[in-house]
Design a protein around this motif. Structure first.
Motif, PDB file in Angstrom:
ATOM      1  N   THR A 190      33.062  26.261  31.290  1.00 13.76           N
ATOM      2  CA  THR A 190      33.772  27.506  30.923  1.00 13.76           C
ATOM      3  C   THR A 190      34.497  28.114  32.120  1.00 13.76           C
ATOM      4  O   THR A 190      33.980  28.133  33.234  1.00 13.76           O
ATOM      5  CB  THR A 190      32.769  28.522  30.335  1.00 13.76           C
ATOM      6  OG1 THR A 190      32.158  27.940  29.195  1.00 13.76           O
ATOM      7  CG2 THR A 190      33.446  29.819  29.929  1.00 13.76           C
ATOM      8  N   CYS A 194      34.556  36.123  35.028  1.00 13.96           N
ATOM      9  CA  CYS A 194      33.771  37.237  34.496  1.00 13.96           C
ATOM     10  C   CYS A 194      32.663  37.627  35.473  1.00 13.96           C
ATOM     11  O   CYS A 194      31.854  38.508  35.178  1.00 13.96           O
ATOM     12  CB  CYS A 194      33.152  36.846  33.158  1.00 13.96           C
ATOM     13  SG  CYS A 194      32.065  35.416  33.308  1.00 13.96           S
ATOM     14  N   ILE A 197      28.668  37.166  34.304  1.00 15.51           N
ATOM     15  CA  ILE A 197      27.946  38.370  33.859  1.00 15.51           C
ATOM     16  C   ILE A 197      26.772  38.032  32.937  1.00 15.51           C
ATOM     17  O   ILE A 197      25.721  38.678  33.006  1.00 15.51           O
ATOM     18  CB  ILE A 197      28.917  39.386  33.228  1.00 15.51           C
ATOM     19  CG1 ILE A 197      28.208  40.710  32.988  1.00 15.51           C
ATOM     20  CG2 ILE A 197      29.555  38.882  31.948  1.00 15.51           C
ATOM     21  CD1 ILE A 197      29.137  41.868  32.749  1.00 15.51           C
ATOM     22  N   CYS A 198      26.919  37.019  32.086  1.00 15.95           N
ATOM     23  CA  CYS A 198      25.811  36.695  31.173  1.00 15.95           C
ATOM     24  C   CYS A 198      24.630  36.079  31.927  1.00 15.95           C
ATOM     25  O   CYS A 198      23.505  36.595  31.825  1.00 15.95           O
ATOM     26  CB  CYS A 198      26.308  35.814  30.022  1.00 15.95           C
ATOM     27  SG  CYS A 198      27.574  36.645  29.044  1.00 15.95           S
ATOM     28  N   CYS A 205      25.788  31.467  29.046  1.00 16.89           N
ATOM     29  CA  CYS A 205      27.225  31.598  28.812  1.00 16.89           C
ATOM     30  C   CYS A 205      27.552  30.935  27.472  1.00 16.89           C
ATOM     31  O   CYS A 205      27.117  29.818  27.197  1.00 16.89           O
ATOM     32  CB  CYS A 205      28.003  30.896  29.936  1.00 16.89           C
ATOM     33  SG  CYS A 205      29.774  30.807  29.610  1.00 16.89           S
ATOM     34  N   LEU A 206      28.322  31.642  26.644  1.00 19.10           N
ATOM     35  CA  LEU A 206      28.724  31.110  25.332  1.00 19.10           C
ATOM     36  C   LEU A 206      30.180  30.644  25.333  1.00 19.10           C
ATOM     37  O   LEU A 206      30.714  30.292  24.287  1.00 19.10           O
ATOM     38  CB  LEU A 206      28.524  32.164  24.240  1.00 19.10           C
ATOM     39  CG  LEU A 206      27.074  32.540  23.941  1.00 19.10           C
ATOM     40  CD1 LEU A 206      27.013  33.691  22.946  1.00 19.10           C
ATOM     41  CD2 LEU A 206      26.296  31.344  23.397  1.00 19.10           C
ATOM     42  N   CYS A 208      33.107  32.376  26.201  1.00 13.81           N
ATOM     43  CA  CYS A 208      34.128  33.268  25.622  1.00 13.81           C
ATOM     44  C   CYS A 208      35.463  33.185  26.343  1.00 13.81           C
ATOM     45  O   CYS A 208      36.477  33.592  25.788  1.00 13.81           O
ATOM     46  CB  CYS A 208      33.622  34.707  25.562  1.00 13.81           C
ATOM     47  SG  CYS A 208      33.690  35.600  27.130  1.00 13.81           S
ATOM     48  N   ARG A 209      35.474  32.674  27.578  1.00 16.45           N
ATOM     49  CA  ARG A 209      36.744  32.633  28.325  1.00 16.45           C
ATOM     50  C   ARG A 209      37.477  31.307  28.147  1.00 16.45           C
ATOM     51  O   ARG A 209      38.484  31.053  28.790  1.00 16.45           O
ATOM     52  CB  ARG A 209      36.479  32.932  29.814  1.00 16.45           C
ATOM     53  CG  ARG A 209      36.052  34.375  30.042  1.00 16.45           C
ATOM     54  CD  ARG A 209      35.687  34.631  31.487  1.00 16.45           C
ATOM     55  NE  ARG A 209      36.733  34.329  32.419  1.00 16.45           N
ATOM     56  CZ  ARG A 209      37.711  35.164  32.755  1.00 16.45           C
ATOM     57  NH1 ARG A 209      37.748  36.382  32.243  1.00 16.45           N
ATOM     58  NH2 ARG A 209      38.633  34.801  33.619  1.00 16.45           N
TER      59      ARG A 209
HETATM   60  S1  SF4 Z   1      30.122  34.135  27.678  1.00 13.17           S
HETATM   61 FE1  SF4 Z   1      32.003  34.902  28.575  1.00 13.17          FE
HETATM   62  S2  SF4 Z   1      31.396  36.708  29.798  1.00 13.17           S
HETATM   63 FE2  SF4 Z   1      29.540  35.520  29.359  1.00 13.17          FE
HETATM   64  S3  SF4 Z   1      29.307  34.208  31.172  1.00 13.17           S
HETATM   65 FE3  SF4 Z   1      30.420  33.033  29.623  1.00 13.17          FE
HETATM   66  S4  SF4 Z   1      32.577  33.350  30.092  1.00 13.17           S
HETATM   67 FE4  SF4 Z   1      31.398  34.940  31.176  1.00 13.17          FE
END
Ligand code: SF4
Ligand code: SF4
Ligand code: SF4
Length: 256
Positions: A190, A194, A197-198, A205-206, A208-209
């Protein structure tokens, strides 16, 4: 002395929770100086005026209805630069999870007797309807990244978004890796930016980016196997934000 006109920008929303627009509002409160250098001519969440003269369009939300295509094309015709704002516009986002099932059934499940008045269909990134010049990723977007993106646009540059994995930010901050705690994490594939942050809060991390350009799926699967995690979980996790990419697999590893 000749006063130079401020560049005009506009914000548009499609299917999404509007959290990215709220982040923009937040950014304008913490960085009011932005309003000295740009003129906002359309932003439904913040103002009632609707100007059609703009150079930069920020588009939030995924493309889900037939009529969205026409609206997106009109935005494209008016704007010199179109930026996808957030995961829904950039990737299809969480909305695209519904793409796995029959749309009619899903509409009925959600809206019951009102299903027939809702014409939403598969959720797609806006790039599947119009050419897009850049994106600001995340769910929601990062406030500071938005401010940096506006600055780059004012300098005549398309916003630069990191193209290395979230793991790099974990290592730089010495955040303990979640794999060691038996948790699957999509950080290795990913896009960073960010600040991890997670994982910093003990959450996986899911994605999202979106993915880095050189996403190493085999490496991620191998790591899952090494830590005795179910490899099928990788695909399940990808469905959160990458359903559109998974269902249109020719886009795999293209940095979306
Ligand atoms: S889910 Fe999004 S905000 Fe959370 S760690 Fe992954 S990329 Fe960063
Ligand atoms: S990307 Fe996330 S925060 Fe932004 S509109 Fe979509 S669901 Fe909301
Ligand atoms: S916690 Fe996730 S993002 Fe952080 S180093 Fe481990 S795999 Fe990478």
């Amino acid at each position: 002395m000749k006063v130079r006109a401020k560049p005009k920008i506009a914000f548009f929303d499609f299917a999404g929770c509007e959290g990215c627009q709220l982040t923009v509002l937040d950014a304008l409160q913490t960085h009011p100086e932005l309003l000295d250098v740009v003129e906002i001519v359309q932003f439904r969440e913040a103002m009632s005026e609707k100007g059609d003269n703009y150079q930069v369009a920020f588009v939030e939300g995924s493309y889900t209805r037939r009529e969205d295509r026409e609206r997106l094309q009109s935005i494209r015709e008016h704007a010199q630069i179109v930026i996808a704002l957030g995961a829904c516009a950039h990737l299809g986002g969480v909305n695209a999870m519904r793409n796995w099932g029959p749309q009619e059934e899903i509409r009925h499940y959600v809206y019951r007797e009102f299903a027939r008045v809702h014409d939403s269909d598969h959720a797609r990134p806006i790039s599947s309807a119009i050419p897009v010049d850049g994106f600001i990723p995340g769910c929601p977007i990062d406030r500071d990244e938005f401010v940096a993106a506006v600055r780059q646009l004012l300098q005549g540059r398309i916003p630069e978004i990191p193209d290395y994995p979230v793991c790099v930010e974990c290592r730089l901050q010495e955040i303990p890796c979640l794999f060691m705690q038996g948790k699957l994490c999509l950080g290795p594939i990913t896009r960073a930016g960010c600040g991890s942050i997670c994982p910093a809060h003990g959450q996986s991390c899911l994605g999202c980016r979106g993915q880095v350009t050189q996403a190493n799926f085999q490496g991620l699967q191998a790591a899952a196997g090494e830590y005795r995690l179910d490899r099928a979980l990788v695909e399940e996790r990808l469905k959160f934000f990458q359903s559109d990419r998974l269902l249109n697999s020719e886009g795999a590893g293209d940095g979306r």
